[in-house]
Every structure is written in structure tokens, then in C-alpha cells.
Design an enzyme around this catalytic site. Structure first.
Site, PDB file in Angstrom:
ATOM      1  N   TYR A   1      -9.186 -10.493   1.591  1.00 28.70           N
ATOM      2  CA  TYR A   1     -10.377  -9.712   2.288  1.00 28.70           C
ATOM      3  C   TYR A   1     -11.221  -9.098   0.957  1.00 28.70           C
ATOM      4  O   TYR A   1     -12.091  -8.532   0.919  1.00 28.70           O
ATOM      5  CB  TYR A   1     -10.022  -8.738   3.086  1.00 28.70           C
ATOM      6  CG  TYR A   1      -9.188  -7.653   2.681  1.00 28.70           C
ATOM      7  CD1 TYR A   1      -9.465  -6.533   1.758  1.00 28.70           C
ATOM      8  CD2 TYR A   1      -7.934  -7.736   3.223  1.00 28.70           C
ATOM      9  CE1 TYR A   1      -8.742  -5.637   1.646  1.00 28.70           C
ATOM     10  CE2 TYR A   1      -6.888  -6.647   2.898  1.00 28.70           C
ATOM     11  CZ  TYR A   1      -7.457  -5.526   2.049  1.00 28.70           C
ATOM     12  OH  TYR A   1      -6.235  -4.569   1.729  1.00 28.70           O
ATOM     13  N   GLU A   2     -10.683  -9.119  -0.293  1.00 27.30           N
ATOM     14  CA  GLU A   2     -11.246  -8.443  -1.362  1.00 27.30           C
ATOM     15  C   GLU A   2     -12.015  -9.454  -1.971  1.00 27.30           C
ATOM     16  O   GLU A   2     -12.731  -9.266  -3.101  1.00 27.30           O
ATOM     17  CB  GLU A   2     -10.081  -7.922  -2.479  1.00 27.30           C
ATOM     18  CG  GLU A   2      -9.431  -6.817  -1.937  1.00 27.30           C
ATOM     19  CD  GLU A   2      -8.216  -6.630  -2.968  1.00 27.30           C
ATOM     20  OE1 GLU A   2      -8.379  -6.189  -4.137  1.00 27.30           O
ATOM     21  OE2 GLU A   2      -7.038  -6.886  -2.750  1.00 27.30           O
TER      22      GLU A   2
ATOM     23  N   SER B   1       0.749  -1.102  -0.074  1.00 25.47           N
ATOM     24  CA  SER B   1       0.066  -0.009  -0.029  1.00 25.47           C
ATOM     25  C   SER B   1       0.712   1.391   0.134  1.00 25.47           C
ATOM     26  O   SER B   1       1.737   1.514   0.795  1.00 25.47           O
ATOM     27  CB  SER B   1      -0.916   0.351   1.101  1.00 25.47           C
ATOM     28  OG  SER B   1      -2.219  -0.637   1.172  1.00 25.47           O
TER      29      SER B   1
ATOM     30  N   HIS C   1      -2.598   0.507  -4.663  1.00 23.44           N
ATOM     31  CA  HIS C   1      -2.292  -0.905  -5.252  1.00 23.44           C
ATOM     32  C   HIS C   1      -2.583  -0.556  -6.861  1.00 23.44           C
ATOM     33  O   HIS C   1      -3.493  -0.857  -7.299  1.00 23.44           O
ATOM     34  CB  HIS C   1      -2.803  -1.943  -4.827  1.00 23.44           C
ATOM     35  CG  HIS C   1      -2.564  -2.194  -3.462  1.00 23.44           C
ATOM     36  ND1 HIS C   1      -1.790  -3.205  -2.890  1.00 23.44           N
ATOM     37  CD2 HIS C   1      -2.815  -1.729  -2.309  1.00 23.44           C
ATOM     38  CE1 HIS C   1      -1.520  -3.258  -1.697  1.00 23.44           C
ATOM     39  NE2 HIS C   1      -2.338  -2.413  -1.047  1.00 23.44           N
TER      40      HIS C   1
ATOM     41  N   ALA D   1       2.747  -2.162   4.142  1.00 22.41           N
ATOM     42  CA  ALA D   1       2.239  -1.117   5.166  1.00 22.41           C
ATOM     43  C   ALA D   1       1.820  -1.904   6.484  1.00 22.41           C
ATOM     44  O   ALA D   1       1.083  -2.819   6.341  1.00 22.41           O
ATOM     45  CB  ALA D   1       1.119  -0.137   4.559  1.00 22.41           C
TER      46      ALA D   1
ATOM     47  N   HIS E   1      -7.326   4.511   5.918  1.00 27.72           N
ATOM     48  CA  HIS E   1      -6.500   4.252   4.873  1.00 27.72           C
ATOM     49  C   HIS E   1      -5.737   5.502   4.560  1.00 27.72           C
ATOM     50  O   HIS E   1      -4.417   5.061   4.007  1.00 27.72           O
ATOM     51  CB  HIS E   1      -7.105   3.357   3.774  1.00 27.72           C
ATOM     52  CG  HIS E   1      -6.259   2.906   2.792  1.00 27.72           C
ATOM     53  ND1 HIS E   1      -5.301   1.813   2.969  1.00 27.72           N
ATOM     54  CD2 HIS E   1      -6.417   2.963   1.408  1.00 27.72           C
ATOM     55  CE1 HIS E   1      -4.666   1.837   1.763  1.00 27.72           C
ATOM     56  NE2 HIS E   1      -5.339   2.371   0.792  1.00 27.72           N
TER      57      HIS E   1
ATOM     58  N   MET F   1      -1.879  -6.886   6.925  1.00 31.31           N
ATOM     59  CA  MET F   1      -3.166  -7.956   6.356  1.00 31.31           C
ATOM     60  C   MET F   1      -2.574  -8.549   5.045  1.00 31.31           C
ATOM     61  O   MET F   1      -3.323  -8.917   3.911  1.00 31.31           O
ATOM     62  CB  MET F   1      -4.358  -7.035   5.729  1.00 31.31           C
ATOM     63  CG  MET F   1      -4.963  -6.202   6.933  1.00 31.31           C
ATOM     64  SD  MET F   1      -6.441  -5.337   6.408  1.00 31.31           S
ATOM     65  CE  MET F   1      -6.410  -4.240   7.849  1.00 31.31           C
ATOM     66  N   SER F   2      -1.265  -8.809   4.762  1.00 29.17           N
ATOM     67  CA  SER F   2      -0.539  -9.438   3.696  1.00 29.17           C
ATOM     68  C   SER F   2       0.581  -9.832   3.992  1.00 29.17           C
ATOM     69  O   SER F   2       0.777 -10.591   4.861  1.00 29.17           O
ATOM     70  CB  SER F   2      -0.315  -8.161   2.690  1.00 29.17           C
ATOM     71  OG  SER F   2       0.658  -7.272   3.081  1.00 29.17           O
TER      72      SER F   2
ATOM     73  N   ASN G   1       1.407   3.737  10.970  1.00 30.31           N
ATOM     74  CA  ASN G   1       0.513   4.220  11.905  1.00 30.31           C
ATOM     75  C   ASN G   1       0.942   3.241  13.135  1.00 30.31           C
ATOM     76  O   ASN G   1       1.358   2.157  13.146  1.00 30.31           O
ATOM     77  CB  ASN G   1      -0.792   4.251  11.833  1.00 30.31           C
ATOM     78  CG  ASN G   1      -1.307   2.692  11.200  1.00 30.31           C
ATOM     79  OD1 ASN G   1      -1.161   2.141  10.294  1.00 30.31           O
ATOM     80  ND2 ASN G   1      -1.980   1.949  12.326  1.00 30.31           N
TER      81      ASN G   1
ATOM     82  N   HIS H   1      -5.536  -9.289  -1.984  1.00 23.10           N
ATOM     83  CA  HIS H   1      -5.719  -9.665  -0.689  1.00 23.10           C
ATOM     84  C   HIS H   1      -6.876 -10.644  -0.524  1.00 23.10           C
ATOM     85  O   HIS H   1      -7.990 -10.280  -1.190  1.00 23.10           O
ATOM     86  CB  HIS H   1      -6.048  -8.533   0.430  1.00 23.10           C
ATOM     87  CG  HIS H   1      -4.970  -7.531   0.334  1.00 23.10           C
ATOM     88  ND1 HIS H   1      -5.059  -6.502  -0.578  1.00 23.10           N
ATOM     89  CD2 HIS H   1      -4.067  -7.173   1.006  1.00 23.10           C
ATOM     90  CE1 HIS H   1      -4.007  -5.553  -0.671  1.00 23.10           C
ATOM     91  NE2 HIS H   1      -3.249  -6.156   0.508  1.00 23.10           N
TER      92      HIS H   1
HETATM   93  N1  HPA Z   1      -3.561  -2.942  11.235  1.00 18.32           N
HETATM   94  C1  HPA Z   1      -3.602  -3.728   9.896  1.00 18.32           C
HETATM   95  N2  HPA Z   1      -2.979  -3.503   8.865  1.00 18.32           N
HETATM   96  C2  HPA Z   1      -2.441  -2.324   8.588  1.00 18.32           C
HETATM   97  C3  HPA Z   1      -2.402  -1.135   9.610  1.00 18.32           C
HETATM   98  C4  HPA Z   1      -2.860  -1.639  11.117  1.00 18.32           C
HETATM   99  O1  HPA Z   1      -2.969  -0.724  12.012  1.00 18.32           O
HETATM  100  N3  HPA Z   1      -1.655  -0.188   8.800  1.00 18.32           N
HETATM  101  C5  HPA Z   1      -1.598  -0.534   7.837  1.00 18.32           C
HETATM  102  N4  HPA Z   1      -1.920  -1.841   7.515  1.00 18.32           N
END
Ligand code: HPA
Length: 280
Positions: free
Chosen positions: A93-94, A35, A65, A121, A255, A219-220, A243, A91
Site C-alpha cells: 500500500y506504500e 508496527s 517501522h 500488529a 495507527h 496488512m502484511s 485493537n 507494504h
Molecule cells: N486491521 C488491519 N490491520 C491492522 C489492524 C486492523 O484492525 N490493526 C493493526 N493492523
């Protein structure tokens, strides 16, 4: 799908890649850009960009992406390294099946990539990680609830039971640290906890993952690591901490913040990736 179906689908994919990228180009290093981290794909020498649709790769629906396969070289002269770089990934989740999530990296491995640099990310779970930090993965926790190797195994592709003791290649990790030092960038190291998403975590979950030994969440990446280790390929992975995990600050997650922070790290990220790949 049987294991041999997979082999023949990968062969078709490689045939298409060879047709789209002629002159015998064979990548040695595969890269996946997560990301907001796509900029590296635009820096390749003699670069060529192919939308995933043109090479039969599933396209991502997520902002940040781009969905291009970038081929070209890192470095120049005799030492240049041929690279195939994915700007974005899909992903589960898509709505993509496990098989589709890892199809593209398997195809790149079949095409010739022996080593892979995976990026993502991630949210910081370890309170010492700040937005904008880069973290090399030393290991992972797979809490996604699935594994791309579930199902019939093609023994010709890889073993039924895959050792993950050194899933993240120790020598490549060393090279990543050397690349960061040369680039003057601080590269942290830690354990990545992979979750299915698409919701971000609750503060209670973040506390739990910390207790379990996670330094970052995302998530990846882990499905790709599993599929590539199955094929015996070498893997190194870097998270951009975009973050702090939920509940570690007063704010809420979105996001746009993830993308903004990823964008902000662009120069140091590209610098480390370029030096790392040039050393492979
Ligand atoms: N959690 C899950 N996936 C993420 C996060 C998060 O805080 N930041 C970027 N991808």
C-alpha cells in the site's frame, strides 16, 4: 523481471551484506518486526544496526517501522544464535511492487537464514482476542489480491507450485508455545487474514472475515510467508493484537492506538521472541 534476474539481484544483495557485516557473520534466523514491535532488534548481543538504505533494502514510510537491519546474537556462549532482524518492513500500500515487498526476506534467506520469525500488529476478529494478546499464526487467508510468486519462476530458487499445507512450521509453533509457557505469557493461536490496506476494515467486512474463519486481520506477513516457503525456509509468525476489529467496540481505529498497544506488549513480546529464537 525474469527469475534469473532475481537470483543475481539477491547475490548482489548478499555480497553487500557480507561487506557491511564482516568477519564471516552468517545469520541462521531471520526476524521481521512489525508496527511498533521494533524493540527486540535493540536487544541483540554484539548488535550492529544498519539502515536499510545502506544494505539496499527498500525503506518504509510508516511510523513505527524504523528501517534498520539489526544483526547480532541471541544468547551467549556456544548456544548463541546469529540473527538478522528487520526493524520494520515495506507494504504494497506504500506503492512498493510485490517483488520489493519480499526482497529483504529473500536476501536474508540467501545470506543464510534457514528459519524466520515474522511478527505483525493485527486487529482481533475473534471476539475472544483482546488488545495486548499475542497470537501465533496457525494458518492464513490471503485476501490481499496478489501473490509475490506471480510471474516467471526460477526453478533453481523454488517450485512453480508451492505447497502451503503446513505453511507455519508445526515444530517451530510448538517451540513458540514452549517459549511462551517458560516466559509465563499466554500465547493464543489463530488464522490471520491478510488484506491490502491501507484502509482499516468496515464492520461488515470484519463480520465477513469472521464467517470465513479469520481470527485476526492485518496488512502484511503473508507475502513474506509465501516467498519464504517458495525458498523452502521454515516460518513461524506471531501477531500482536493491537485493537479489536472495526465494529467490535464503540471506538474507531487509528495507527497511534496500534503503536501504543504494540509498545505496551514490548516486554512480553521480547521475552517470547528471545526464548523462541534461543531454542532454534
Ligand atoms: N486491521 C488491519 N490491520 C491492522 C489492524 C486492523 O484492525 N490493526 C493493526 N493492523
Amino acid at each position: 523481471m525474469s527469475g534469473s534476474d532475481l537470483a543475481s539481484r539477491l547475490d548482489s544483495s548478499v555480497a553487500l551484506l557480507r561487506q557491511k557485516v564482516p568477519n564471516g557473520f552468517t545469520p541462521r534466523v531471520g526476524v521481521v518486526l512489525g508496527s511498533g514491535l521494533g524493540a527486540f532488534g535493540d536487544t541483540l548481543e554484539e548488535g550492529k544496526k544498519l539502515p536499510y538504505g545502506e544494505v539496499g533494502f527498500p525503506a518504509s514510510s510508516i511510523v513505527g517501522h524504523a528501517g534498520n537491519l539489526c544483526v547480532g546474537y541471541v544468547g551467549s556462549g556456544a548456544a548463541r544464535v546469529p540473527v538478522a532482524c528487520m526493524q520494520g518492513r515495506v507494504h504494497s500500500y506504500e506503492g512498493h511492487s510485490p517483488d520489493r515487498v519480499v526482497f529483504a526476506v529473500r536476501a536474508l534467506a540467501r545470506w543464510g537464514c534457514e528459519a524466520f520469525v515474522l511478527t505483525n500488529a493485527a486487529g482481533g476478529v475473534n471476539g475472544a482476542l483482546e488488545p495486548g494478546d499475542l497470537m501465533l499464526l496457525s494458518d492464513h487467508l490471503n485476501l490481499m489480491g496478489w501473490n509475490p510468486l506471480t510471474g516467471p519462476n526460477d526453478d533453481a530458487l523454488g517450485a512453480r507450485f508451492v505447497d502451503l499445507t503446513r505453511a507455519y512450521d508445526p515444530e517451530l509453533r510448538q517451540r513458540a508455545h514452549q517459549a511462551a509457557v517458560k516466559e509465563g505469557v499466554v500465547l493464543r493461536e489463530g488464522v490471520y487474514c491478510a488484506l491490502s490496506g491501507p484502509t482499516y476494515e468496515t464492520p461488515a467486512e470484519i463480520r465477513m472475515f469472521r464467517t470465513l474463519g479469520a481470527d485476526a486481520v492485518g496488512m502484511s506477513t503473508v507475502p513474506e510467508v509465501l516467498a519464504l516457503r517458495h525458498l523452502g525456509k521454515r516460518v513461524v509468525a506471531i501477531s500482536c493484537i493491537t485493537n479489536k476489529g472495526a465494529g467490535l467496540t464503540q471506538g474507531v481505529l487509528d495507527h497511534a492506538e496500534v503503536q501504543e498497544t504494540a509498545n505496551r506488549t514490548r516486554d512480553k513480546f521480547v521475552g517470547v521472541l528471545t526464548r523462541l529464537i534461543a531454542s532454534l
